[in-house]
Scaffold this motif. Structure first.
Motif, short mmCIF file in Angstrom:
data_model
loop_
_atom_site.label_atom_id
_atom_site.label_comp_id
_atom_site.label_asym_id
_atom_site.label_seq_id
_atom_site.Cartn_x
_atom_site.Cartn_y
_atom_site.Cartn_z
N UNK A 77 0.87 -1.18 0.00
CA UNK A 77 0.00 0.00 0.00
C UNK A 77 0.91 1.22 0.00
N UNK A 78 0.87 2.02 -1.07
CA UNK A 78 1.80 3.15 -1.14
C UNK A 78 1.68 4.07 0.08
N UNK A 79 2.80 4.63 0.52
CA UNK A 79 2.81 5.50 1.70
C UNK A 79 2.10 6.81 1.39
N UNK A 80 1.39 7.36 2.38
CA UNK A 80 0.79 8.68 2.24
C UNK A 80 1.91 9.72 2.35
N UNK A 81 1.64 10.95 1.93
CA UNK A 81 2.65 12.02 2.03
C UNK A 81 3.07 12.23 3.48
N UNK A 82 2.08 12.14 4.40
CA UNK A 82 2.40 12.32 5.82
C UNK A 82 3.35 11.22 6.29
N UNK A 83 3.05 9.98 5.87
CA UNK A 83 3.90 8.86 6.29
C UNK A 83 5.31 9.02 5.71
N UNK A 87 8.92 9.13 7.71
CA UNK A 87 10.06 8.26 7.41
C UNK A 87 11.30 9.09 7.10
N UNK A 88 11.10 10.20 6.42
CA UNK A 88 12.23 11.06 6.06
C UNK A 88 12.88 11.62 7.33
N UNK A 90 13.20 10.21 10.06
CA UNK A 90 14.05 9.19 10.65
C UNK A 90 15.19 8.78 9.71
N UNK A 91 15.31 9.47 8.57
CA UNK A 91 16.37 9.15 7.63
C UNK A 91 16.26 7.70 7.13
N UNK A 92 15.02 7.25 7.01
CA UNK A 92 14.74 5.86 6.65
C UNK A 92 15.34 5.52 5.28
N UNK A 93 16.12 4.46 5.21
CA UNK A 93 16.78 4.13 3.94
C UNK A 93 16.84 2.64 3.67
N UNK A 94 15.84 1.90 4.15
CA UNK A 94 15.81 0.46 3.91
C UNK A 94 15.83 0.18 2.41
N UNK A 95 16.78 -0.65 1.97
CA UNK A 95 16.90 -0.91 0.53
C UNK A 95 17.10 -2.41 0.29
N UNK A 199 4.47 4.39 10.29
CA UNK A 199 5.73 5.00 9.83
C UNK A 199 6.62 5.38 11.01
N UNK A 200 6.00 5.83 12.11
CA UNK A 200 6.77 6.14 13.32
C UNK A 200 7.48 4.87 13.81
N UNK A 201 6.73 3.78 13.87
CA UNK A 201 7.31 2.51 14.32
C UNK A 201 8.45 2.06 13.41
N UNK A 202 8.22 2.18 12.10
CA UNK A 202 9.24 1.73 11.14
C UNK A 202 10.47 2.64 11.22
N UNK A 203 10.25 3.95 11.34
CA UNK A 203 11.36 4.89 11.47
C UNK A 203 12.20 4.60 12.70
#
Ligand code: HEM
Length: 426
Positions: A77-83, A87-88, A90-95, A199-203
Protein backbone atom coordinates in the motif's frame (compact mmCIF):
# COMPACT_ATOMS: atom_id res chain seq x y z
CA UNK A 1 -12.84 -3.19 -17.02
CA UNK A 2 -9.57 -4.06 -18.73
CA UNK A 3 -6.31 -5.45 -17.39
CA UNK A 4 -3.05 -3.74 -18.46
CA UNK A 5 -2.61 -6.42 -21.16
CA UNK A 6 -5.90 -5.38 -22.77
CA UNK A 7 -7.86 -8.44 -21.64
CA UNK A 8 -11.15 -8.09 -19.78
CA UNK A 9 -11.21 -8.55 -16.01
CA UNK A 10 -13.62 -11.26 -14.83
CA UNK A 11 -16.12 -10.40 -12.07
CA UNK A 12 -14.30 -12.62 -9.58
CA UNK A 13 -10.95 -11.03 -10.39
CA UNK A 14 -12.51 -7.58 -10.06
CA UNK A 15 -13.93 -8.49 -6.65
CA UNK A 16 -10.73 -10.05 -5.30
CA UNK A 17 -9.31 -8.18 -2.32
CA UNK A 18 -6.72 -9.88 -0.11
CA UNK A 19 -7.69 -7.60 2.78
CA UNK A 20 -11.23 -8.96 2.81
CA UNK A 21 -12.20 -11.64 5.32
CA UNK A 22 -11.99 -14.77 3.14
CA UNK A 23 -8.31 -14.31 2.23
CA UNK A 24 -7.41 -13.17 5.74
CA UNK A 25 -9.04 -16.26 7.26
CA UNK A 26 -7.87 -18.83 4.69
CA UNK A 27 -5.94 -17.65 1.62
CA UNK A 28 -5.84 -21.07 -0.05
CA UNK A 29 -9.61 -21.45 0.23
CA UNK A 30 -10.20 -17.87 -0.91
CA UNK A 31 -8.40 -18.67 -4.17
CA UNK A 32 -10.00 -22.03 -4.90
CA UNK A 33 -12.05 -20.41 -7.71
CA UNK A 34 -8.86 -19.07 -9.24
CA UNK A 35 -7.01 -22.40 -9.09
CA UNK A 36 -10.00 -24.00 -10.80
CA UNK A 37 -11.00 -21.34 -13.34
CA UNK A 38 -8.55 -18.49 -13.79
CA UNK A 39 -5.14 -19.36 -12.36
CA UNK A 40 -3.51 -16.09 -13.45
CA UNK A 41 -5.57 -12.92 -13.16
CA UNK A 42 -5.14 -9.18 -12.84
CA UNK A 43 -6.49 -7.73 -9.59
CA UNK A 44 -7.55 -4.09 -10.15
CA UNK A 45 -7.95 -3.53 -6.40
CA UNK A 46 -4.36 -4.56 -5.78
CA UNK A 47 -2.69 -3.57 -9.05
CA UNK A 48 -1.04 -7.00 -9.12
CA UNK A 49 -1.19 -10.12 -11.26
CA UNK A 50 -2.24 -12.93 -8.94
CA UNK A 51 -0.89 -16.45 -9.59
CA UNK A 52 -2.49 -19.37 -7.76
CA UNK A 53 -1.34 -22.68 -9.28
CA UNK A 54 1.66 -24.67 -8.10
CA UNK A 55 3.46 -25.10 -11.44
CA UNK A 56 3.06 -21.46 -12.47
CA UNK A 57 4.39 -20.23 -9.12
CA UNK A 58 7.36 -22.59 -9.29
CA UNK A 59 8.17 -21.46 -12.84
CA UNK A 60 8.23 -17.85 -11.63
CA UNK A 61 10.47 -18.68 -8.66
CA UNK A 62 12.78 -20.60 -10.99
CA UNK A 63 13.52 -17.61 -13.27
CA UNK A 64 14.64 -14.69 -11.13
CA UNK A 65 15.98 -12.74 -14.12
CA UNK A 66 12.60 -12.51 -15.86
CA UNK A 67 10.82 -12.30 -12.52
CA UNK A 68 12.88 -9.97 -10.36
CA UNK A 69 12.49 -10.12 -6.55
CA UNK A 70 13.27 -6.40 -6.25
CA UNK A 71 9.74 -5.57 -5.04
CA UNK A 72 9.62 -8.30 -2.37
CA UNK A 73 9.84 -5.75 0.47
CA UNK A 74 8.10 -2.82 -1.25
CA UNK A 75 5.11 -1.26 0.53
CA UNK A 76 2.11 -3.02 -1.02
CA UNK A 77 0.00 0.00 0.00
CA UNK A 78 1.80 3.15 -1.14
CA UNK A 79 2.81 5.50 1.70
CA UNK A 80 0.79 8.68 2.24
CA UNK A 81 2.65 12.02 2.03
CA UNK A 82 2.40 12.32 5.82
CA UNK A 83 3.90 8.86 6.29
CA UNK A 84 6.71 9.67 3.85
CA UNK A 85 7.48 12.83 5.82
CA UNK A 86 7.71 10.79 9.03
CA UNK A 87 10.06 8.26 7.41
CA UNK A 88 12.23 11.06 6.06
CA UNK A 89 12.54 12.50 9.56
CA UNK A 90 14.05 9.19 10.65
CA UNK A 91 16.37 9.15 7.63
CA UNK A 92 14.74 5.86 6.65
CA UNK A 93 16.78 4.13 3.94
CA UNK A 94 15.81 0.46 3.91
CA UNK A 95 16.90 -0.91 0.53
CA UNK A 96 18.30 -4.19 -0.80
CA UNK A 97 18.98 -7.14 1.49
CA UNK A 98 19.24 -10.66 0.07
CA UNK A 99 15.61 -11.50 -0.48
CA UNK A 100 15.00 -8.49 -2.81
CA UNK A 101 18.44 -8.27 -4.46
CA UNK A 102 18.94 -8.98 -8.17
CA UNK A 103 21.73 -11.00 -9.77
CA UNK A 104 24.64 -11.03 -9.91
CA UNK A 105 24.90 -9.12 -6.60
CA UNK A 106 22.54 -11.52 -4.82
CA UNK A 107 24.43 -14.77 -5.45
CA UNK A 108 27.83 -13.20 -4.75
CA UNK A 109 26.51 -12.06 -1.37
CA UNK A 110 24.56 -15.22 -0.53
CA UNK A 111 27.64 -17.33 -1.21
CA UNK A 112 29.72 -15.25 1.24
CA UNK A 113 27.14 -15.74 3.98
CA UNK A 114 26.27 -19.44 3.86
CA UNK A 115 28.51 -20.77 6.60
CA UNK A 116 26.22 -19.96 9.55
CA UNK A 117 23.57 -22.26 8.03
CA UNK A 118 25.63 -25.45 7.78
CA UNK A 119 24.01 -28.43 9.55
CA UNK A 120 26.77 -28.42 12.20
CA UNK A 121 26.38 -24.69 12.86
CA UNK A 122 22.62 -25.07 13.23
CA UNK A 123 22.84 -28.17 15.43
CA UNK A 124 24.92 -26.11 17.87
CA UNK A 125 21.82 -23.97 18.54
CA UNK A 126 19.53 -26.93 19.35
CA UNK A 127 20.34 -27.18 23.10
CA UNK A 128 19.53 -23.49 23.59
CA UNK A 129 16.21 -23.84 21.75
CA UNK A 130 15.29 -26.82 23.93
CA UNK A 131 16.29 -25.03 27.13
CA UNK A 132 14.18 -21.98 26.21
CA UNK A 133 11.12 -24.10 25.37
CA UNK A 134 11.47 -26.08 28.62
CA UNK A 135 11.76 -22.94 30.73
CA UNK A 136 8.63 -21.53 29.16
CA UNK A 137 6.83 -24.84 29.74
CA UNK A 138 7.94 -24.94 33.39
CA UNK A 139 6.37 -21.53 33.87
CA UNK A 140 2.90 -22.64 32.73
CA UNK A 141 2.76 -26.38 33.32
CA UNK A 142 0.73 -26.21 36.55
CA UNK A 143 -1.63 -23.58 35.22
CA UNK A 144 -3.98 -25.68 33.10
CA UNK A 145 -4.65 -23.00 30.49
CA UNK A 146 -2.55 -20.62 28.38
CA UNK A 147 -2.30 -18.54 25.23
CA UNK A 148 0.79 -20.17 23.74
CA UNK A 149 1.43 -17.24 21.39
CA UNK A 150 1.73 -14.83 24.31
CA UNK A 151 3.57 -17.30 26.54
CA UNK A 152 6.26 -18.53 24.16
CA UNK A 153 5.63 -18.77 20.41
CA UNK A 154 6.89 -15.20 19.92
CA UNK A 155 9.52 -14.95 22.54
CA UNK A 156 11.38 -18.19 21.92
CA UNK A 157 11.91 -17.66 18.16
CA UNK A 158 12.83 -14.01 18.81
CA UNK A 159 15.43 -15.02 21.42
CA UNK A 160 16.80 -17.72 19.10
CA UNK A 161 16.93 -15.25 16.18
CA UNK A 162 18.81 -12.64 18.20
CA UNK A 163 21.22 -15.29 19.44
CA UNK A 164 21.75 -16.63 15.91
CA UNK A 165 22.42 -13.11 14.64
CA UNK A 166 24.60 -12.14 17.63
CA UNK A 167 22.29 -9.21 18.43
CA UNK A 168 22.14 -8.31 22.16
CA UNK A 169 18.93 -9.66 23.72
CA UNK A 170 17.49 -6.42 25.06
CA UNK A 171 14.30 -4.51 24.29
CA UNK A 172 12.48 -7.69 23.21
CA UNK A 173 9.03 -6.18 23.76
CA UNK A 174 9.99 -3.15 21.70
CA UNK A 175 11.36 -5.36 18.92
CA UNK A 176 8.10 -7.23 18.77
CA UNK A 177 6.17 -3.98 18.33
CA UNK A 178 8.65 -2.86 15.65
CA UNK A 179 8.10 -6.13 13.80
CA UNK A 180 4.35 -5.65 13.72
CA UNK A 181 4.84 -2.12 12.35
CA UNK A 182 7.24 -3.43 9.69
CA UNK A 183 4.79 -6.14 8.60
CA UNK A 184 1.86 -3.70 8.39
CA UNK A 185 4.04 -1.17 6.59
CA UNK A 186 5.23 -3.68 3.99
CA UNK A 187 2.32 -6.08 3.52
CA UNK A 188 -0.67 -4.35 5.12
CA UNK A 189 -3.25 -1.75 4.20
CA UNK A 190 -3.01 0.77 7.04
CA UNK A 191 -5.65 3.51 7.10
CA UNK A 192 -4.40 7.09 6.57
CA UNK A 193 -4.18 7.61 10.37
CA UNK A 194 -2.51 4.24 10.90
CA UNK A 195 0.00 5.06 8.13
CA UNK A 196 1.57 7.78 10.27
CA UNK A 197 1.66 5.62 13.37
CA UNK A 198 3.14 2.70 11.44
CA UNK A 199 5.73 5.00 9.83
CA UNK A 200 6.77 6.14 13.32
CA UNK A 201 7.31 2.51 14.32
CA UNK A 202 9.24 1.73 11.14
CA UNK A 203 11.36 4.89 11.47
CA UNK A 204 12.22 4.01 15.06
CA UNK A 205 13.03 0.43 14.02
CA UNK A 206 15.40 1.77 11.33
CA UNK A 207 17.20 4.01 13.84
CA UNK A 208 17.34 1.28 16.44
CA UNK A 209 18.83 -1.13 13.88
CA UNK A 210 21.50 1.42 13.02
CA UNK A 211 22.40 1.94 16.68
CA UNK A 212 22.63 -1.79 17.39
CA UNK A 213 24.75 -2.23 14.27
CA UNK A 214 27.19 0.49 15.36
CA UNK A 215 27.47 -1.08 18.82
CA UNK A 216 28.19 -4.45 17.25
CA UNK A 217 30.74 -2.98 14.84
CA UNK A 218 32.58 -1.60 17.87
CA UNK A 219 33.07 -5.07 19.33
CA UNK A 220 34.35 -7.26 16.51
CA UNK A 221 35.00 -10.22 18.83
CA UNK A 222 31.28 -11.06 18.88
CA UNK A 223 29.73 -14.18 17.32
CA UNK A 224 26.68 -14.64 15.09
CA UNK A 225 25.49 -14.19 11.52
CA UNK A 226 25.44 -10.38 11.74
CA UNK A 227 29.10 -10.53 12.80
CA UNK A 228 29.86 -12.65 9.71
CA UNK A 229 28.31 -9.83 7.67
CA UNK A 230 30.23 -7.11 9.51
CA UNK A 231 33.43 -9.05 8.85
CA UNK A 232 32.64 -9.47 5.12
CA UNK A 233 31.65 -5.81 4.90
CA UNK A 234 35.10 -4.93 6.21
CA UNK A 235 36.95 -7.08 3.65
CA UNK A 236 34.57 -7.06 0.67
CA UNK A 237 32.59 -3.81 0.94
CA UNK A 238 31.58 -4.04 -2.72
CA UNK A 239 29.82 -7.40 -2.12
CA UNK A 240 28.50 -6.84 1.41
CA UNK A 241 27.77 -3.11 1.24
CA UNK A 242 27.12 -0.60 4.04
CA UNK A 243 23.48 -0.06 3.13
CA UNK A 244 23.03 -3.83 2.91
CA UNK A 245 24.27 -4.17 6.51
CA UNK A 246 21.79 -1.64 7.87
CA UNK A 247 18.84 -2.86 5.74
CA UNK A 248 19.56 -6.48 6.59
CA UNK A 249 19.83 -5.70 10.29
CA UNK A 250 16.24 -4.48 10.23
CA UNK A 251 14.79 -7.03 7.80
CA UNK A 252 16.39 -10.14 9.25
CA UNK A 253 15.20 -9.58 12.81
CA UNK A 254 11.68 -9.90 11.41
CA UNK A 255 12.43 -12.61 8.82
CA UNK A 256 14.12 -14.81 11.37
CA UNK A 257 11.50 -14.78 14.10
CA UNK A 258 8.05 -13.73 12.90
CA UNK A 259 7.97 -16.45 10.23
CA UNK A 260 8.88 -19.13 12.76
CA UNK A 261 6.56 -17.85 15.50
CA UNK A 262 3.58 -17.86 13.14
CA UNK A 263 4.50 -21.23 11.62
CA UNK A 264 4.62 -22.78 15.09
CA UNK A 265 1.25 -21.31 16.06
CA UNK A 266 -0.29 -22.57 12.79
CA UNK A 267 1.17 -26.05 13.31
CA UNK A 268 -0.14 -26.38 16.88
CA UNK A 269 -3.55 -25.16 15.75
CA UNK A 270 -3.69 -27.68 12.89
CA UNK A 271 -2.47 -30.62 14.95
CA UNK A 272 -4.53 -29.94 18.08
CA UNK A 273 -7.69 -29.56 16.06
CA UNK A 274 -7.13 -33.17 14.96
CA UNK A 275 -6.80 -35.02 18.30
CA UNK A 276 -6.14 -38.38 16.61
CA UNK A 277 -3.13 -36.95 14.75
CA UNK A 278 -1.85 -35.27 17.91
CA UNK A 279 -2.17 -38.58 19.80
CA UNK A 280 -0.17 -40.30 17.06
CA UNK A 281 2.66 -37.81 17.49
CA UNK A 282 2.61 -38.34 21.25
CA UNK A 283 2.89 -42.11 20.74
CA UNK A 284 5.50 -41.85 18.04
CA UNK A 285 7.65 -38.69 18.19
CA UNK A 286 9.64 -39.93 15.18
CA UNK A 287 6.71 -38.63 13.11
CA UNK A 288 7.27 -35.04 14.29
CA UNK A 289 9.60 -33.79 11.50
CA UNK A 290 7.19 -35.02 8.79
CA UNK A 291 4.22 -33.55 10.66
CA UNK A 292 5.95 -30.15 10.92
CA UNK A 293 6.65 -30.21 7.18
CA UNK A 294 3.06 -31.08 6.36
CA UNK A 295 1.89 -28.22 8.58
CA UNK A 296 4.19 -25.86 6.67
CA UNK A 297 2.47 -27.03 3.49
CA UNK A 298 -1.08 -27.05 4.78
CA UNK A 299 -0.95 -23.80 6.76
CA UNK A 300 2.35 -22.04 6.24
CA UNK A 301 3.30 -18.75 7.87
CA UNK A 302 4.27 -17.08 4.58
CA UNK A 303 1.28 -17.29 2.23
CA UNK A 304 2.23 -15.00 -0.67
CA UNK A 305 5.44 -13.59 -2.15
CA UNK A 306 6.19 -11.01 -4.85
CA UNK A 307 8.09 -10.63 -8.10
CA UNK A 308 8.08 -8.05 -10.94
CA UNK A 309 8.28 -8.94 -14.65
CA UNK A 310 11.41 -7.46 -16.24
CA UNK A 311 10.01 -8.10 -19.74
CA UNK A 312 6.73 -9.07 -21.32
CA UNK A 313 6.22 -12.72 -20.47
CA UNK A 314 3.58 -15.41 -20.54
CA UNK A 315 2.50 -17.16 -17.33
CA UNK A 316 -0.11 -19.90 -17.49
CA UNK A 317 -1.27 -18.67 -20.90
CA UNK A 318 -1.67 -15.04 -19.76
CA UNK A 319 0.56 -12.27 -21.07
CA UNK A 320 2.00 -10.16 -18.27
CA UNK A 321 3.48 -6.88 -19.50
CA UNK A 322 6.96 -5.63 -18.64
CA UNK A 323 6.80 -4.01 -15.20
CA UNK A 324 3.80 -6.15 -14.19
CA UNK A 325 3.79 -6.79 -10.44
CA UNK A 326 3.07 -10.36 -9.41
CA UNK A 327 1.61 -11.80 -6.21
CA UNK A 328 2.28 -15.53 -6.03
CA UNK A 329 -0.13 -17.00 -3.51
CA UNK A 330 2.08 -19.82 -2.32
CA UNK A 331 -0.60 -20.99 0.13
CA UNK A 332 -2.80 -21.62 -2.90
CA UNK A 333 -0.03 -23.47 -4.75
CA UNK A 334 0.34 -25.64 -1.64
CA UNK A 335 -3.32 -26.68 -2.05
CA UNK A 336 -3.12 -27.38 -5.77
CA UNK A 337 -4.54 -30.87 -6.47
CA UNK A 338 -2.33 -31.08 -9.58
CA UNK A 339 0.66 -31.41 -7.27
CA UNK A 340 -0.70 -32.60 -3.89
CA UNK A 341 -3.23 -35.42 -3.67
CA UNK A 342 -6.23 -34.48 -1.50
CA UNK A 343 -4.53 -31.16 -0.86
CA UNK A 344 -6.94 -29.95 1.83
CA UNK A 345 -6.27 -32.94 4.04
CA UNK A 346 -3.56 -32.71 6.71
CA UNK A 347 -1.71 -35.97 6.06
CA UNK A 348 1.46 -36.41 8.09
CA UNK A 349 2.38 -39.43 5.92
CA UNK A 350 2.26 -37.43 2.65
CA UNK A 351 5.43 -38.28 0.73
CA UNK A 352 5.82 -34.97 -1.13
CA UNK A 353 4.93 -32.47 1.63
CA UNK A 354 8.47 -31.11 1.37
CA UNK A 355 7.68 -29.79 -2.14
CA UNK A 356 5.64 -26.98 -0.55
CA UNK A 357 6.36 -23.37 -1.49
CA UNK A 358 6.28 -21.86 2.00
CA UNK A 359 10.06 -21.30 1.97
CA UNK A 360 9.98 -20.06 -1.64
CA UNK A 361 12.00 -21.90 -4.26
CA UNK A 362 15.14 -21.55 -6.38
CA UNK A 363 18.06 -19.21 -5.86
CA UNK A 364 16.37 -17.13 -3.14
CA UNK A 365 14.91 -20.05 -1.22
CA UNK A 366 14.84 -19.36 2.51
CA UNK A 367 18.33 -19.66 4.00
CA UNK A 368 16.93 -20.14 7.51
CA UNK A 369 14.53 -22.96 6.69
CA UNK A 370 16.39 -25.57 8.74
CA UNK A 371 16.57 -23.28 11.75
CA UNK A 372 12.82 -22.68 11.52
CA UNK A 373 12.17 -26.41 11.14
CA UNK A 374 14.36 -27.21 14.12
CA UNK A 375 12.47 -24.79 16.35
CA UNK A 376 9.10 -26.22 15.30
CA UNK A 377 10.36 -29.76 15.89
CA UNK A 378 11.67 -28.98 19.39
CA UNK A 379 8.42 -27.22 20.38
CA UNK A 380 6.47 -30.29 19.25
CA UNK A 381 8.82 -32.74 20.94
CA UNK A 382 8.61 -30.97 24.31
CA UNK A 383 4.84 -30.50 24.21
CA UNK A 384 3.96 -34.02 23.07
CA UNK A 385 6.17 -35.43 25.85
CA UNK A 386 5.18 -33.11 28.71
CA UNK A 387 1.59 -32.16 27.82
CA UNK A 388 0.22 -34.99 25.64
CA UNK A 389 -3.33 -34.32 26.85
CA UNK A 390 -3.22 -30.74 25.55
CA UNK A 391 -6.49 -29.54 23.99
CA UNK A 392 -7.45 -26.60 21.84
CA UNK A 393 -9.90 -24.17 23.47
CA UNK A 394 -13.01 -23.10 21.58
CA UNK A 395 -12.01 -19.71 20.16
CA UNK A 396 -12.25 -17.19 17.32
CA UNK A 397 -8.89 -16.75 15.63
CA UNK A 398 -7.72 -13.29 14.56
CA UNK A 399 -4.92 -12.34 12.17
CA UNK A 400 -2.85 -9.22 11.55
CA UNK A 401 -4.39 -7.89 8.29
CA UNK A 402 -1.75 -8.31 5.57
CA UNK A 403 -1.09 -10.21 2.34
CA UNK A 404 1.86 -12.37 3.29
CA UNK A 405 2.44 -13.30 6.95
CA UNK A 406 -0.18 -15.47 8.54
CA UNK A 407 -0.75 -17.01 11.96
CA UNK A 408 -3.27 -16.62 14.78
CA UNK A 409 -2.66 -13.68 17.12
CA UNK A 410 -3.53 -15.92 20.07
CA UNK A 411 -3.77 -19.69 20.57
CA UNK A 412 -5.62 -20.73 23.72
CA UNK A 413 -5.10 -24.28 24.96
CA UNK A 414 -6.04 -26.14 28.14
CA UNK A 415 -4.93 -29.27 29.96
CA UNK A 416 -5.39 -30.99 33.30
CA UNK A 417 -2.20 -30.40 35.32
CA UNK A 418 -2.92 -33.51 37.42
CA UNK A 419 -2.34 -35.62 34.32
CA UNK A 420 1.06 -34.19 33.43
CA UNK A 421 3.54 -37.02 32.97
CA UNK A 422 6.30 -34.60 34.00
CA UNK A 423 5.28 -31.90 36.45
CA UNK A 424 8.83 -30.58 36.60
CA UNK A 425 11.60 -30.41 34.08
CA UNK A 426 13.40 -33.76 34.61
C1 HEM B 1 13.94 -15.96 2.41
C2 HEM B 1 10.05 -18.01 4.48
C3 HEM B 1 12.59 -18.65 8.62
C4 HEM B 1 16.26 -16.16 6.68
C5 HEM B 1 12.67 -16.44 2.62
C6 HEM B 1 11.61 -16.46 1.63
C7 HEM B 1 10.52 -17.02 2.22
C8 HEM B 1 10.88 -17.38 3.57
C9 HEM B 1 9.17 -17.25 1.57
C10 HEM B 1 11.70 -15.94 0.17
C11 HEM B 1 12.15 -17.11 -0.70
C12 HEM B 1 12.21 -16.85 -2.19
O1 HEM B 1 12.16 -15.70 -2.66
O2 HEM B 1 12.30 -17.86 -2.93
C13 HEM B 1 10.42 -18.41 5.76
C14 HEM B 1 9.59 -19.21 6.66
C15 HEM B 1 10.31 -19.40 7.81
C16 HEM B 1 11.58 -18.71 7.65
C17 HEM B 1 8.21 -19.73 6.33
C18 HEM B 1 9.96 -20.17 9.08
C19 HEM B 1 9.08 -21.11 9.19
C20 HEM B 1 13.79 -18.01 8.47
C21 HEM B 1 14.81 -17.92 9.48
C22 HEM B 1 15.84 -17.18 8.93
C23 HEM B 1 15.47 -16.85 7.57
C24 HEM B 1 14.73 -18.53 10.87
C25 HEM B 1 17.17 -16.75 9.47
C26 HEM B 1 17.84 -17.13 10.39
C27 HEM B 1 15.96 -15.93 5.35
C28 HEM B 1 16.87 -15.27 4.43
C29 HEM B 1 16.21 -15.21 3.18
C30 HEM B 1 14.89 -15.84 3.39
C31 HEM B 1 18.25 -14.73 4.73
C32 HEM B 1 16.72 -14.60 1.87
C33 HEM B 1 17.41 -15.63 1.00
C34 HEM B 1 17.82 -15.11 -0.37
O3 HEM B 1 17.16 -14.23 -0.91
O4 HEM B 1 18.84 -15.60 -0.90
N1 HEM B 1 12.20 -17.02 3.80
N2 HEM B 1 11.60 -18.13 6.40
N3 HEM B 1 14.22 -17.36 7.33
N4 HEM B 1 14.81 -16.28 4.70
FE1 HEM B 1 13.24 -17.26 5.53
Amino acid sequence: SMAPNGCPVSPQAAAFDPFDRPYQLDPAEALRWSREQEPVFYSPKLGYWVVSRYDDIKAIFRDNLTFSPSIALEKITPASDEALAVLKRYDYGMNRTLVNEDEPAHMARRRELLEAFSPEALEAHAPMVRRLVREKLDAIIDRGQADLVAEMFWEVPLTVALHFLGVPEEDMEQLRRFSVAHTLNTWGRPSPEQQVEVAEGVGKFWQYSGEVLRKMQARPEGHGWMYDMIEKNRHKPDVVTDNYLHSMMMAIIVAAHETTALATANAFRQLLSRPAVWAELCDNPALIPAAAEECLRHAGSVVAWRRIATREVEVGGVTIPEGGKILMVTASGNHDPAHFENPDELDIYRDNAVDHLTFGYGSHQCMGKNLGRMEMRIFLEEFTRRLPHLELEEQEFTFLPNTSFRGPEALWVRWDPAQNPERRDP
